[in-house]
Design a protein around this motif. Structure first.
Motif, short mmCIF file in Angstrom:
data_model
loop_
_atom_site.label_atom_id
_atom_site.label_comp_id
_atom_site.label_asym_id
_atom_site.label_seq_id
_atom_site.Cartn_x
_atom_site.Cartn_y
_atom_site.Cartn_z
N VAL A 179 0.82 -1.20 0.00
CA VAL A 179 0.00 0.00 0.00
C VAL A 179 0.86 1.26 0.00
O VAL A 179 0.62 2.20 -0.76
CB VAL A 179 -0.94 -0.01 1.22
CG1 VAL A 179 -1.73 1.29 1.30
CG2 VAL A 179 -1.89 -1.20 1.16
N ALA A 180 1.88 1.30 0.86
CA ALA A 180 2.70 2.50 0.97
C ALA A 180 3.46 2.79 -0.31
O ALA A 180 3.73 3.95 -0.63
CB ALA A 180 3.67 2.36 2.15
N GLU A 224 -0.38 5.57 3.26
CA GLU A 224 -1.44 4.58 3.07
C GLU A 224 -2.83 5.22 3.01
O GLU A 224 -3.83 4.51 2.98
CB GLU A 224 -1.38 3.54 4.19
CG GLU A 224 -0.06 2.78 4.21
CD GLU A 224 0.00 1.73 5.31
OE1 GLU A 224 -1.00 1.58 6.05
OE2 GLU A 224 1.05 1.07 5.45
#
Length: 362
Positions: free
Chosen positions: A15-16, A279
């Protein structure tokens, strides 16, 4: 090592990393819409100081690519699988975006489009990912459909060497990339100018290879394969990149901003929880669509902005810029849903079909 950035989207995405892509594309958008073409903007240089360093979003993309390609290679059993995945990722979007950009640049008539407009020869470098400097030896007038595509030539050369190193010579990708970066930079400095330097730059892109190498090294650290040489290697490569930018721009600020490009990859390894802002869902959503947005944004976006007349209030120009970005993001989303996602599924189908065929042969 506890790692909060391993949360996945769609089962196999960090996600990051997508959020970081979102940051990178925002930097690039700001640079191209506010600082890159002041002679053509109806607002001139009014916003240039705000976004003059946004070009470093490209270097940030290179660091991300080093990390992602190291991850991808680890999950590919062979070179054909890697090539199919990369080709499915890159080619269908650029095919569509090149046609859209070519059309817009010939339909809209402003000083900017007249300056940046190219003929059909532009499809040669754009659809092959091979730079005009190569094609011009064979075809007159071969230029990128959009000048922003130059980064793809850097990317595919990295993919080529990364696959060669990983599958043929050694699976110690990050170690080889570290020494290759130092060698490429050292030889480039020795050659300095002349035909040999052009060949060396064409093959090994020494100005940008260290960014990819840092991404690959931090991937190994992130997954727990820590070795004594990795952090010194990261420090050397970061210093090398900063020094090169300083020697080119003669700006300590630019060198400092280059160093910032490496901070997220380092934090991935040592303090992943600090990356939780990456995120945020809007940033992740944008990051997943960053490839199509990157392919579309420069020529189409600036062409739309340059339709505006001069002499308007700055607030009006801000609204025009945001409206342009909204249009491009919407178009990128449509391309992501209809082209990128389907080409990804097609690649999985092709690889699955090939695998089943091999099993039947056995």
């Amino acid at each position: 090592m506890e790692n909060s950035v391993t949360h996945s989207v769609g089962g196999d995405r960090l996600v990051a990393l997508d959020g970081l892509r979102g940051v990178a594309i925002l930097l690039v958008l700001a640079y191209h819409f506010l600082a890159r073409f002041p002679d053509f903007y109806p607002y001139g240089e009014a916003f240039a100081a705000f976004a003059s360093s946004g070009f470093l979003g490209v270097q940030l993309f290179f660091v991300i690519s080093g990390f992602v390609i190291a991850l991808t290679l680890q999950n590919c059993p062979n070179i054909p699988t890697f090539l199919v995945r990369r080709l499915a990722r890159l080619w269908p979007p650029i095919f569509v975006c090149s046609i859209l950009t070519f059309t817009v640049m010939h339909v809209i008539d402003t000083p900017f489009t007249e300056y940046r407009r190219v003929g059909v020869q532009g499809f040669l470098p754009s659809l092959t990912f091979i730079g005009p400097e190569v094609w011009l030896r064979f075809v007159d007038g071969a230029k990128w459909i959009d000048g922003a595509y130059w980064t793809l030539f850097v990317e595919v050369r990295f993919y080529f060497w990364a696959a060669i190193v990983y599958f043929i010579f050694s699976r110690q990708l990050s170690f080889v990339l570290f020494w290759a970066s130092l060698l490429a930079a050292a030889v480039a400095e020795t050659l300095y100018s002349g035909p040999l330097s052009k060949v060396w730059d064409l093959l090994f892109f020494p100005r940008y290879l260290p960014f990819f190498a840092v991404g690959a090294i931090t991937f190994d650290i992130w997954r727990g394969e820590t070795k004594y040489w990795q952090w010194p290697a990261v420090a050397i490569l970061v210093f090398l990149c900063c020094y090169r930018e300083y020697s080119t721009e003669l700006s300590l600020l630019t060198a400092f901003l280059v160093a910032l490009c490496f901070v997220p990859s380092v934090l991935f390894c040592v303090a992943p929880r600090t990356l939780s802002p990456l995120e945020m869902k809007p940033l992740v959503w944008l990051g997943r669509r960053s490839y199509s947005l990157y392919l579309l944004h420069q020529n189409i976006g600036v062409a739309l902005i340059t339709l505006a007349v001069t002499g308007l209030a700055m607030g009006v120009y801000v609204l025009i810029i945001f409206a342009t970005i909204f249009i491009l993001v919407l178009l990128s989303h449509l391309l992501f849903e209809t082209i990128e996602e389907r080409s990804h599924k097609l690649a999985k189908f092709i690889l699955g079909f090939a695998k089943r065929g091999r099993l039947k042969a056995l």
